[in-house]
Design a protein around this motif. Structure first.
Motif, PDB file in Angstrom:
ATOM      1  N   UNK A   8       0.991  -1.520   0.260  1.00 19.38           N
ATOM      2  CA  UNK A   8       0.259  -0.038  -0.342  1.00 19.38           C
ATOM      3  C   UNK A   8       0.947   1.546   0.364  1.00 19.38           C
ATOM      4  N   UNK A   9       0.820   2.388  -0.813  1.00 14.26           N
ATOM      5  CA  UNK A   9       1.273   3.086  -0.573  1.00 14.26           C
ATOM      6  C   UNK A   9       0.368   4.450  -0.739  1.00 14.26           C
ATOM      7  N   UNK A  10       0.397   4.947   0.715  1.00 11.17           N
ATOM      8  CA  UNK A  10      -0.061   6.375   1.217  1.00 11.17           C
ATOM      9  C   UNK A  10       0.956   7.866   0.565  1.00 11.17           C
ATOM     10  N   UNK A  11      -0.131   8.641  -0.233  1.00  9.08           N
ATOM     11  CA  UNK A  11       0.309   9.003  -1.028  1.00  9.08           C
ATOM     12  C   UNK A  11       1.037  10.541   0.315  1.00  9.08           C
ATOM     13  N   UNK A  12      -0.131  10.677   0.323  1.00 12.07           N
ATOM     14  CA  UNK A  12      -0.615  11.916   1.748  1.00 12.07           C
ATOM     15  C   UNK A  12       0.664  11.450   2.682  1.00 12.07           C
ATOM     16  N   UNK A  13       1.019  10.483   3.112  1.00  9.63           N
ATOM     17  CA  UNK A  13       1.917  10.370   4.533  1.00  9.63           C
ATOM     18  C   UNK A  13       3.174  10.152   3.934  1.00  9.63           C
ATOM     19  N   UNK A  14       3.197   9.482   2.552  1.00 11.38           N
ATOM     20  CA  UNK A  14       4.945   9.266   2.098  1.00 11.38           C
ATOM     21  C   UNK A  14       5.056   8.370   2.157  1.00 11.38           C
ATOM     22  N   UNK A  59      10.340  13.186  -2.810  1.00 10.73           N
ATOM     23  CA  UNK A  59      10.345  12.449  -2.077  1.00 10.73           C
ATOM     24  C   UNK A  59       8.899  11.946  -2.138  1.00 10.73           C
ATOM     25  N   UNK A  60       8.188  11.794  -3.157  1.00 10.48           N
ATOM     26  CA  UNK A  60       7.156  11.553  -3.198  1.00 10.48           C
ATOM     27  C   UNK A  60       6.514  10.238  -4.547  1.00 10.48           C
ATOM     28  N   UNK A  61       6.088   9.022  -3.688  1.00  5.56           N
ATOM     29  CA  UNK A  61       5.762   8.383  -4.921  1.00  5.56           C
ATOM     30  C   UNK A  61       4.054   8.599  -5.377  1.00  5.56           C
ATOM     31  N   UNK A  62       4.303   8.834  -6.009  1.00  2.00           N
ATOM     32  CA  UNK A  62       3.509   8.998  -7.070  1.00  2.00           C
ATOM     33  C   UNK A  62       2.766   7.752  -7.305  1.00  2.00           C
TER      34      UNK A  62
END
Ligand SMILES: [Zn+2]
Length: 98
Positions: A8-14, A59-62
């Motif tokens: 799971x990828x949490x974009x907001x929490x990075x 620093x963000x995985x989209x």
């Protein structure tokens, strides 16, 4: 060898979280993953002693793509998507080491 049961990828929490088939749960800040990008470009930068890029975008995985049994391809906010992270590499990557 361990494969993920859940990604799971949490974009907001990075944060990227993987729960492995043996139940072990690992979580990495996106910046940590970028700092350990496996692509030749990033690896050669590191060999030259360059500091990892740290910005909102880097620093963000989209997005992410599972590459079969091999690993995970991460697409960063600056469109950097050359890094493919083999499963054993992720499994061995501590979340807190920079
Ligand atoms: Zn890279």
């Amino acid at each position: 060898m361990d494969y993920p049961a859940e990604i799971s990828n949490d974009r907001a929490g990075r944060l990227l979280t993987i729960v492995w088939q043996d139940g072990v749960r690992q979580q990495w800040p996106h910046a940590q993953l970028r700092a350990h990008c496996k692509c030749t470009q990033c690896q050669s930068q590191r060999l030259l002693g360059a500091k990892p890029l740290r910005s909102q975008e880097t620093s963000r995985v989209d997005n992410l793509r599972v590459i079969g049994n091999y690993g995970l391809q991460l697409v960063f906010g600056d469109r950097h998507e050359r890094g493919i992270y083999p499963w054993p590499y992720l499994r061995a990557l501590p979340a807190d080491a920079q």
